[in-house]
Design a protein around this motif. Sequence first.
Motif, PDB file in Angstrom:
ATOM      1  N   PHE A  43      58.565-111.330 -35.097  1.00 49.72           N
ATOM      2  CA  PHE A  43      58.248-112.552 -34.369  1.00 49.72           C
ATOM      3  C   PHE A  43      57.273-113.379 -35.189  1.00 49.72           C
ATOM      4  O   PHE A  43      56.517-112.849 -36.014  1.00 49.72           O
ATOM      5  N   VAL A  44      57.280-114.683 -34.952  1.00 46.71           N
ATOM      6  CA  VAL A  44      56.338-115.598 -35.609  1.00 46.71           C
ATOM      7  C   VAL A  44      55.379-116.126 -34.550  1.00 46.71           C
ATOM      8  O   VAL A  44      55.809-116.724 -33.554  1.00 46.71           O
ATOM      9  N   LEU A  45      54.086-115.898 -34.744  1.00 44.14           N
ATOM     10  CA  LEU A  45      53.062-116.421 -33.836  1.00 44.14           C
ATOM     11  C   LEU A  45      52.573-117.762 -34.369  1.00 44.14           C
ATOM     12  O   LEU A  45      52.152-117.860 -35.527  1.00 44.14           O
ATOM     13  N   LEU A  46      52.622-118.795 -33.555  1.00 40.72           N
ATOM     14  CA  LEU A  46      52.173-120.106 -34.013  1.00 40.72           C
ATOM     15  C   LEU A  46      50.651-120.214 -34.064  1.00 40.72           C
ATOM     16  O   LEU A  46      50.101-121.061 -34.761  1.00 40.72           O
ATOM     17  N   LYS A  80      52.333-116.254 -39.982  1.00 44.34           N
ATOM     18  CA  LYS A  80      51.776-115.381 -38.943  1.00 44.34           C
ATOM     19  C   LYS A  80      52.894-114.523 -38.329  1.00 44.34           C
ATOM     20  O   LYS A  80      53.335-114.757 -37.213  1.00 44.34           O
ATOM     21  N   MET A  81      53.325-113.545 -39.106  1.00 46.29           N
ATOM     22  CA  MET A  81      54.423-112.671 -38.679  1.00 46.29           C
ATOM     23  C   MET A  81      53.871-111.416 -38.013  1.00 46.29           C
ATOM     24  O   MET A  81      52.842-110.889 -38.411  1.00 46.29           O
ATOM     25  N   ILE A  82      54.575-110.962 -36.976  1.00 46.41           N
ATOM     26  CA  ILE A  82      54.218-109.706 -36.319  1.00 46.41           C
ATOM     27  C   ILE A  82      55.513-108.955 -36.023  1.00 46.41           C
ATOM     28  O   ILE A  82      56.497-109.550 -35.560  1.00 46.41           O
ATOM     29  N   SER A  83      55.538-107.662 -36.320  1.00 46.22           N
ATOM     30  CA  SER A  83      56.749-106.878 -36.115  1.00 46.22           C
ATOM     31  C   SER A  83      57.028-106.703 -34.622  1.00 46.22           C
ATOM     32  O   SER A  83      56.136-106.836 -33.775  1.00 46.22           O
TER      33      SER A  83
END
Length: 322
Positions: A19-22, A97-100
């Motif tokens: 996912f990409v967190l803004l 800002k990537m999160i698995s």
Amino acid sequence: MSPIRSMEGERNHTSVAMFVLLGLSDEKELQLILFPIFLGIYLLTLVWNVGLIILIRMDSHLHTPMYFFLGFLSFIDICYSSSTSPRMISDFLRDKKMISFIACATQYFVGSWMAQAECCLLAAMAYDRYVAIGRPLQYSAVMGPGLCQKMVAGAYVSAFIGSLVQTVPCFHLYYCGPNTIHHFYCDISHIISLSCSNPFISQMILFLVAFFIGFGSFLVILLSYGFIVAAILKISSVKCSAKALNTCASHLAVVTIFYGTGLSVYLHPSSSHSKKQDKVLAVFYVIFIPMLNPLIYSLRNKEIREALKRVVKRLTHLPQYE
């Protein structure tokens, strides 16, 4: 996104692995300004809550049910803040800002667990205040160590189960398309909106758990304070009534801030606030409340101030050995 083969309706799809967190802002200059501010807030949260836990442990005058609960409330605030703040702070320095998927699910699970545990613990603390004011002669017998330990264990276990029941179905939905979360943490309402599956069952589970734990705890708090008010009205002395109310002031302030902000974050119509306003409310709820709770109890509580003086005096008068 990572291509993971999945069969749905006898067709191959692409499953979201990241996912990409803004984040709070997409302006690089503002992010560099916010980094030291939120790092300082997080460190203060840790110092104040850890300090309160140590103070309660060290001073025997604070070995009472109210401070027993307060110590665990501080521990919850540490875990709640730590589930979100470090990631948000580090993202200020990242371009992507990537999160698995797994990390996102874990972040939500821990945050939800701690939030629900705080609801239950605030209810336990409200009951403690009722017994202290409404049944003072029986207080020691009713609020014994065994009951207090069971209430804390019940808060943690019920919150754990509630969070697990929420997290598993929501993250077992099928995610195949957009993977951008318009937030600074893995907020479940934003994540479910990205699902390619029908989210009705997951949304119902979220609602039911929130209703039973969140509203159930709030109902216990309201009932406790209803009995507290009834007990205070029976006290003839104005001075004693004021003293009884004062013992509830800190808890009432924490409950008001926690539930007031929480309801404004999760129950407002989506059209009434912009996404920036949503983030501001979430920052206060997720970041500031864990920092404010120990301050509210410390600044308004004479016993804690006196305990701090005793501990400081004891530490400064330790015998010196050569």
